[in-house]
Enzyme design. Structure first.
Site, mmCIF file in Angstrom:
data_model
loop_
_atom_site.group_PDB
_atom_site.id
_atom_site.type_symbol
_atom_site.label_atom_id
_atom_site.label_comp_id
_atom_site.label_asym_id
_atom_site.label_seq_id
_atom_site.Cartn_x
_atom_site.Cartn_y
_atom_site.Cartn_z
ATOM 1 N N ASP A 26 60.955 12.031 2.111
ATOM 2 C CA ASP A 26 61.712 10.887 1.596
ATOM 3 C C ASP A 26 63.129 10.805 2.182
ATOM 4 O O ASP A 26 63.718 11.824 2.547
ATOM 5 C CB ASP A 26 61.782 10.985 0.056
ATOM 6 C CG ASP A 26 62.204 9.669 -0.580
ATOM 7 O OD1 ASP A 26 62.083 8.624 0.068
ATOM 8 O OD2 ASP A 26 62.663 9.699 -1.746
ATOM 9 N N ASN A 74 53.643 2.251 -2.033
ATOM 10 C CA ASN A 74 54.474 1.801 -0.915
ATOM 11 C C ASN A 74 54.056 0.442 -0.351
ATOM 12 O O ASN A 74 54.813 -0.173 0.415
ATOM 13 C CB ASN A 74 54.523 2.859 0.210
ATOM 14 C CG ASN A 74 55.367 4.081 -0.130
ATOM 15 O OD1 ASN A 74 55.086 5.195 0.309
ATOM 16 N ND2 ASN A 74 56.436 3.884 -0.917
HETATM 17 C C1 IPE Z 1 57.538 8.759 -2.123
HETATM 18 O O1 IPE Z 1 58.735 8.163 -1.743
HETATM 19 C C2 IPE Z 1 56.462 8.424 -1.139
HETATM 20 C C3 IPE Z 1 56.629 8.984 0.212
HETATM 21 C C4 IPE Z 1 57.603 9.714 0.637
HETATM 22 C C5 IPE Z 1 55.570 8.663 1.125
HETATM 23 P P1 IPE Z 1 59.213 6.752 -2.342
HETATM 24 O O2 IPE Z 1 60.491 6.448 -1.680
HETATM 25 O O3 IPE Z 1 58.120 5.761 -2.209
HETATM 26 O O4 IPE Z 1 59.400 7.106 -3.881
HETATM 27 P P2 IPE Z 1 60.303 6.413 -4.976
HETATM 28 O O5 IPE Z 1 60.004 4.951 -4.923
HETATM 29 O O6 IPE Z 1 61.713 6.705 -4.620
HETATM 30 O O7 IPE Z 1 59.918 7.072 -6.259
HETATM 31 C C1 IPE Z 2 60.142 7.789 2.964
HETATM 32 O O1 IPE Z 2 61.405 7.231 3.174
HETATM 33 C C2 IPE Z 2 59.074 7.139 3.798
HETATM 34 C C3 IPE Z 2 58.119 6.344 3.030
HETATM 35 C C4 IPE Z 2 58.079 6.219 1.735
HETATM 36 C C5 IPE Z 2 57.116 5.623 3.806
HETATM 37 P P1 IPE Z 2 61.873 5.932 2.406
HETATM 38 O O2 IPE Z 2 61.491 4.749 3.210
HETATM 39 O O3 IPE Z 2 61.403 5.934 1.010
HETATM 40 O O4 IPE Z 2 63.447 6.109 2.462
HETATM 41 P P2 IPE Z 2 64.470 5.762 1.308
HETATM 42 O O5 IPE Z 2 64.020 6.502 0.087
HETATM 43 O O6 IPE Z 2 64.418 4.284 1.113
HETATM 44 O O7 IPE Z 2 65.782 6.236 1.823
HETATM 45 MG MG MG Z 3 62.152 6.679 -0.720
#
Ligand code: IPE
Ligand code: IPE
Ligand code: MG
Length: 246
Positions: A26, A74
């Protein structure tokens, strides 16, 4: 004594490593934003980090690595971001797989691959089939994965078998139930790592992480380094895992 401004090198006992590490990758978006870059640049940088960390895990002898790449939630993101992630996944998976083929890494995918773009789905399926007989470490990539979805599918399959008279509901054990999950046959994660400063599970390995140790860090995933992993390992080794005992 640590030098001013430098963190001390973590002390890791390489004879007591966790068998299975799971990572919620993340913070890609925030990493990009802080640099004035589009979110997709963060996903590309995050894919590079996956390559570095997966290779390092293999080198130090971690047997199982499970990474969360795309959740069932997602899909709520803007269509352009979702398509960009899918495109990057295809590109970087191909590279990572070529890298790790030499080392006989077994790739496995957790999640329902059917809604993914056809080329990506095919790449995942072929990789999983091709590496099935390998004996190296095992890397599980969670794609369109949700812990609740996984449990629900297991329950449906089991209920179907009960209805068909193949199984008896009252005989189901925890071990049997684990066998219906995507993680069937592999040990539960010992250590779950979440970078980016968020301290939640976000639907990751809900059943399997019942007794996992958690490690949270403020570092965003694209900045996650081998040293950061060593820090997580040292923290893990400092814990007392009691599993409900004393
Ligand atoms: C969790 O991250 C999913 C992945 C890293 C693939 P998210 O960014 O989707 O989670 P939330 O929305 O902050 O809980
Ligand atoms: C994790 O990074 C990747 C996926 C969930 C696909 P994020 O895209 O959630 O990055 P932040 O949390 O918005 O910084
Ligand atoms: Mg995230």
């Amino acid at each position: 004594m640590p030098l001013f401004g430098k963190k001390e090198e973590p002390k890791v006992d390489y004879s007591r490593l966790p068998q299975h590490i799971a990572i919620i990758m993340d913070g890609n978006g925030r990493w990009a934003k802080s640099r004035g870059l589009p979110r997709t640049a963060g996903h590309a940088a995050g894919a590079e980090t996956f390559r570095t960390i997966a290779t390092y895990c293999r080198e130090i002898g971690i047997k199982y690595l499970t990474v969360y790449a795309f959740s069932t939630e997602n899909w709520k993101r803007p269509m352009e971001e979702v398509s960009a992630i899918m495109g990057l996944l295809k590109k970087y998976l191909l590279e990572a797989i070529t890298d790790m083929e030499k080392e006989k890494v077994r790739f496995y995918f957790f999640g329902d691959l059917s809604p993914l773009p056809q080329e990506l789905r095919q790449l995942c399926q072929e990789t999983q089939t091709r590496s099935a007989g390998y004996t190296g470490c095992r890397v599980n990539i969670c794609l369109n994965y949700g812990g609740r979805d996984e449990i629900l599918r297991a329950a449906r399959t089991f209920a179907g078998q009960c209805a068909a008279g193949e199984k008896k509901a009252e005989e189901l054990t925890e071990a049997d139930f684990s066998g219906y999950l995507w993680s069937a046959g592999i040990p539960d994660p010992d250590l779950v790592i979440r970078p980016s400063g968020e301290e939640r599970i976000s639907n990751f390995l809900l059943w399997q992480s019942a007794y996992a140790e958690f490690y949270f860090t403020d570092v965003n995933w694209p900045d996650f380094s081998k040293e950061e992993l060593r820090r997580a390992l040292a923290a893990y080794q400092s814990r007392s895992r009691r599993f409900g005992g004393v």
